[in-house]
Design an enzyme around this catalytic site. Structure first.
Site, PDB file in Angstrom:
ATOM      1  N   ASP A  49     -10.410   3.226   4.780  1.00 37.52           N
ATOM      2  CA  ASP A  49     -10.900   1.663   4.613  1.00 37.52           C
ATOM      3  C   ASP A  49     -12.476   1.675   4.751  1.00 37.52           C
ATOM      4  O   ASP A  49     -13.070   0.743   4.509  1.00 37.52           O
ATOM      5  CB  ASP A  49     -10.182   1.100   5.850  1.00 37.52           C
ATOM      6  CG  ASP A  49      -9.119   0.310   5.440  1.00 37.52           C
ATOM      7  OD1 ASP A  49      -9.065  -0.208   4.194  1.00 37.52           O
ATOM      8  OD2 ASP A  49      -8.441  -0.533   6.248  1.00 37.52           O
ATOM      9  N   LYS A  93       1.052  -1.155  -0.135  1.00 40.70           N
ATOM     10  CA  LYS A  93       0.020   0.062  -0.063  1.00 40.70           C
ATOM     11  C   LYS A  93       0.855   1.394   0.146  1.00 40.70           C
ATOM     12  O   LYS A  93       0.646   2.179  -0.636  1.00 40.70           O
ATOM     13  CB  LYS A  93      -1.011  -0.014   1.105  1.00 40.70           C
ATOM     14  CG  LYS A  93      -2.095  -0.887   1.243  1.00 40.70           C
ATOM     15  CD  LYS A  93      -2.869  -1.279   2.319  1.00 40.70           C
ATOM     16  CE  LYS A  93      -3.621  -2.432   2.435  1.00 40.70           C
ATOM     17  NZ  LYS A  93      -4.159  -2.927   3.658  1.00 40.70           N
ATOM     18  N   GLN A 143      -4.126  -1.127   9.988  1.00 45.31           N
ATOM     19  CA  GLN A 143      -3.842  -2.340   9.409  1.00 45.31           C
ATOM     20  C   GLN A 143      -4.355  -3.523  10.244  1.00 45.31           C
ATOM     21  O   GLN A 143      -3.999  -3.505  11.542  1.00 45.31           O
ATOM     22  CB  GLN A 143      -2.293  -2.581   9.047  1.00 45.31           C
ATOM     23  CG  GLN A 143      -2.075  -4.016   8.363  1.00 45.31           C
ATOM     24  CD  GLN A 143      -2.845  -3.879   6.924  1.00 45.31           C
ATOM     25  OE1 GLN A 143      -2.304  -2.995   6.115  1.00 45.31           O
ATOM     26  NE2 GLN A 143      -3.032  -5.018   6.637  1.00 45.31           N
TER      27      GLN A 143
END
Ligand code: NAD
Length: 282
Positions: free
Chosen positions: A121, A54, A98
């Site tokens: 997200d 990412k 994460q």
């Protein structure tokens, strides 16, 4: 006839190239940077690989890297403090915590510290509510990637019977909501569904996100249906999905491979969400 293989890698590459131009334009027109903060707690090797890719691809797109790393014994307060600092930093457009987090941490409480405008997200309670109400906000990346793949392939969603297998907060549930917004007739199947094949055989589009290796075979797919495989499993023979690809591709009209289908789209949508987050804040 063998199914057409949907190339998620190629579409993701095109979207990232377009994004690079859009990021540059945003920076020039607003004079503001765009930044992504990946927050990694502990040393889970798979999480490290995901966070690294990412970061690498976001830098390629012209997005600044504000990565934060915390030790595996970091306390709830320490992680919360790091998230609060990033939330207050105007150079940080998007924050990505994460997952999974070490077991001693309360993941839901930590995710919910991320302001919705920076929630790239799309996993906070507020973002989930904004999706359910169909008001502006950031949507989860994998469901966005699935919709982009289907639309890019010209798959008609309006009025189509679509079965989503899986009801997680990360994939199944938000995907079902995005499909409803596209006017599909959506069925959500899950671990307590009694007759999975009876549901999937009614569908023009079958999306597997159950996390069960090769759950879906030819007997689940009606002739000419489109099959999207979200599942990821590491086996001795490499990566594979929730769909038995060789069996299903004898029946389907279009199918995504694993790897090279939904996976690359998830990161492309994360980067697009980071630009959208910057736009929401400006
Ligand atoms: P999860 O474990 O949180 O949810 C799985 C869902 O599948 C549950 O709702 C469960 O009810 C349902 N399910 C389980 N067994 C089933 C069965 N036998 N029949 C029907 N439904 C069943 O998983 P998740 O986080 O939603 O991820 C699902 C899969 O997608 C995993 O393999 C994961 O690795 C993968 N994934 C891929 C990407 C990507 O970028 N490609 C992103 C996220 C997740």
């Amino acid at each position: 006839m063998a199914a057409h293989i949907i190339d998620g890698k190629a579409l993701a590459t095109r979207l990232r190239e377009q994004l690079r131009t859009d990021v540059e334009q945003f920076k020039q027109s607003t004079g503001r940077p765009i930044g992504l903060a990946t927050v990694l707690v502990g040393d889970n090797p798979a999480s490290e690989v995901y966070a690294d890719s990412k970061r690498r691809l976001s830098k390629q797109a012209g997005i600044e890297d504000h990565h934060r790393r915390l030790p595996k014994d970091a306390t709830q307060e320490q992680v919360a403090h790091a998230l609060d600092e990033l939330a207050a930093n105007p150079a940080v457009s998007g924050i990505l915590l994460q997952l999974p987090l070490p077991a001693h941490l309360d993941a839901t409480a930590l995710i919910d510290r991320i302001p919705w405008e920076k929630d790239v997200d799309g996993l906070t309670t507020i973002s989930a509510g904004r999706l359910a109400r169909n008001v502006e906000g950031l949507r989860p990346c994998t469901p966005l990637g699935v919709i982009s793949l289907l639309e890019n392939e010209g798959v008609q969603l309006q009025g189509a019977n679509v079965v989503v297998i899986g009801r997680s907060d990360l994939v199944g549930k938000p995907l079902a909501q995005l499909l409803l917004q596209k006017n599909a007739t959506v069925t959500v199947a899950h671990s307590k569904t009694k007759d999975l094949a009876a549901a999937t055989l009614q569908a023009q589009v079958v999306i597997a996100a159950a996390g069960v290796l090769h759950l879906i075979g030819a007997e689940h797919i009606s002739a000419g249906a489109v099959v999207i495989d979200v599942g990821i499993h590491r086996t001795e023979d490499g990566l594979t999905g929730d769909v038995d690809f060789s069996a299903a591709s004898t029946v389907a009209s279009k199918i995504t491979p694993v790897p090279g289908g939904v996976g690359p789209m998830t990161i492309a949508e994360l980067l697009r969400n980071t630009l959208k987050a910057a736009q929401l804040q400006s």
